[in-house]
Design a protein around this motif. Structure first.
Motif, PDB file in Angstrom:
ATOM      1  N   ARG A   1       1.837  11.718  -0.828  1.00  0.00           N
ATOM      2  CA  ARG A   1       2.100  11.063  -2.114  1.00  0.00           C
ATOM      3  C   ARG A   1       1.837   9.562  -2.023  1.00  0.00           C
ATOM      4  NH1 ARG A   1       3.811  13.050  -6.289  1.00  0.00           N
ATOM      5  NH2 ARG A   1       4.838  14.834  -5.358  1.00  0.00           N
TER       6      ARG A   1
ATOM      7  N   SER B   1      -1.916   8.928  -1.696  1.00  0.00           N
ATOM      8  CA  SER B   1      -2.643   9.134  -2.952  1.00  0.00           C
ATOM      9  C   SER B   1      -2.382   7.997  -3.934  1.00  0.00           C
ATOM     10  CB  SER B   1      -2.284  10.485  -3.571  1.00  0.00           C
ATOM     11  OG  SER B   1      -0.936  10.524  -3.966  1.00  0.00           O
TER      12      SER B   1
ATOM     13  N   LYS C   1      -5.191   5.487  -5.132  1.00  0.00           N
ATOM     14  CA  LYS C   1      -5.434   5.712  -6.561  1.00  0.00           C
ATOM     15  C   LYS C   1      -6.215   7.004  -6.818  1.00  0.00           C
ATOM     16  CE  LYS C   1      -5.204   0.828  -7.834  1.00  0.00           C
ATOM     17  NZ  LYS C   1      -4.652   0.265  -6.652  1.00  0.00           N
ATOM     18  N   VAL C   2      -5.769   8.066  -6.136  1.00  0.00           N
ATOM     19  CA  VAL C   2      -6.313   9.406  -6.361  1.00  0.00           C
ATOM     20  C   VAL C   2      -5.131  10.365  -6.512  1.00  0.00           C
ATOM     21  CG1 VAL C   2      -8.439   8.959  -5.069  1.00  0.00           C
ATOM     22  CG2 VAL C   2      -6.476   9.979  -3.895  1.00  0.00           C
ATOM     23  N   SER C   3      -5.406  11.559  -6.938  1.00  0.00           N
ATOM     24  CA  SER C   3      -4.336  12.548  -7.092  1.00  0.00           C
ATOM     25  C   SER C   3      -3.895  13.066  -5.726  1.00  0.00           C
ATOM     26  CB  SER C   3      -4.809  13.719  -7.951  1.00  0.00           C
ATOM     27  OG  SER C   3      -5.749  14.496  -7.236  1.00  0.00           O
TER      28      SER C   3
ATOM     29  N   THR D   1      -6.231  15.603  -4.476  1.00  0.00           N
ATOM     30  CA  THR D   1      -7.431  15.076  -3.823  1.00  0.00           C
ATOM     31  C   THR D   1      -7.131  14.749  -2.362  1.00  0.00           C
ATOM     32  OG1 THR D   1      -8.289  14.192  -5.882  1.00  0.00           O
ATOM     33  CG2 THR D   1      -9.157  13.224  -3.861  1.00  0.00           C
TER      34      THR D   1
END
Length: 189
Positions: free
Chosen positions: A34, A37, A41-43, A46
């Protein structure tokens, strides 16, 4: 337009950078999918798509970190031809490393993890071999090991900040160590 391979490489690079930033700021044990990510700045999906577990992400990240550190170190010391030039290159490297507190802490996070995990120990050993090899164009492996110990000690002193050698004192110490043997190319054999 970027290819899929280029996008994948860029995403993995961003994830590794984020993992190292978190490891330096909060410690390796506090790196989570978490947090990575969010930093990259990604999910979260991802992140876990590219790295099933944090171990593989952190190992890739520290491998990249060692490669980049080695390249900077080798570049700094490879052009040295005299004891004074080598001393100056080592001082510059220590100052550059120390000026970035998070990077200095990151190196010690790697060392601490190496004490617990043989995979990280292999990375530290690879770093150690590279730093010694970079000096062996002028000096023996034994002297390169002594220099590595002194440089690491000064880096650690400066990281803690309560007492350390000044650049002048550090240079004097390096020159004493370098005076232990004459500058000579290593013999093949």
């Amino acid at each position: 337009m970027a290819t899929q391979a280029e996008r994948t490489a860029a995403t993995k690079s961003a994830l590794m950078k984020a993992a190292l930033t978190i490891a330096a700021a909060e410690g390796i044990k506090n790196v989570t999918h978490r947090k990575v990510s969010m930093s990259a700045k990604v999910s979260v999906g991802t992140t876990s798509y590219h790295y099933q577990n944090l171990d593989s992400l952190l190992l890739d990240a520290f491998n990249q970190y060692i490669d980049e550190s080695r390249d900077r170190y080798e570049h700094g010391v490879s052009s040295a031809r005299t004891p004074g030039e080598l001393a100056d290159a080592l001082i510059e490297m220590v100052n550059r490393h120390h000026s970035n507190t998070l990077e200095a802490i990151l190196m010690y996070e790697l060392y601490a993890q190496a004490g617990r995990d043989p995979r990280y120990r292999a990375l530290v050993q690879r770093w150690s071999r590279a730093t010694k090899t970079a000096v062996e164009h002028l000096y023996s492996a034994e002297l390169a090991t002594q220099l590595e110990a002194v440089v690491e000690g000064v880096l650690f002193q400066r990281l803690l900040g309560d007492s350390s050698l000044s650049d002048r004192q550090f240079r004097d110490l390096l020159l004493v160590i370098l005076g232990q043997e004459s500058t000579r190319p290593q013999q093949a054999g």
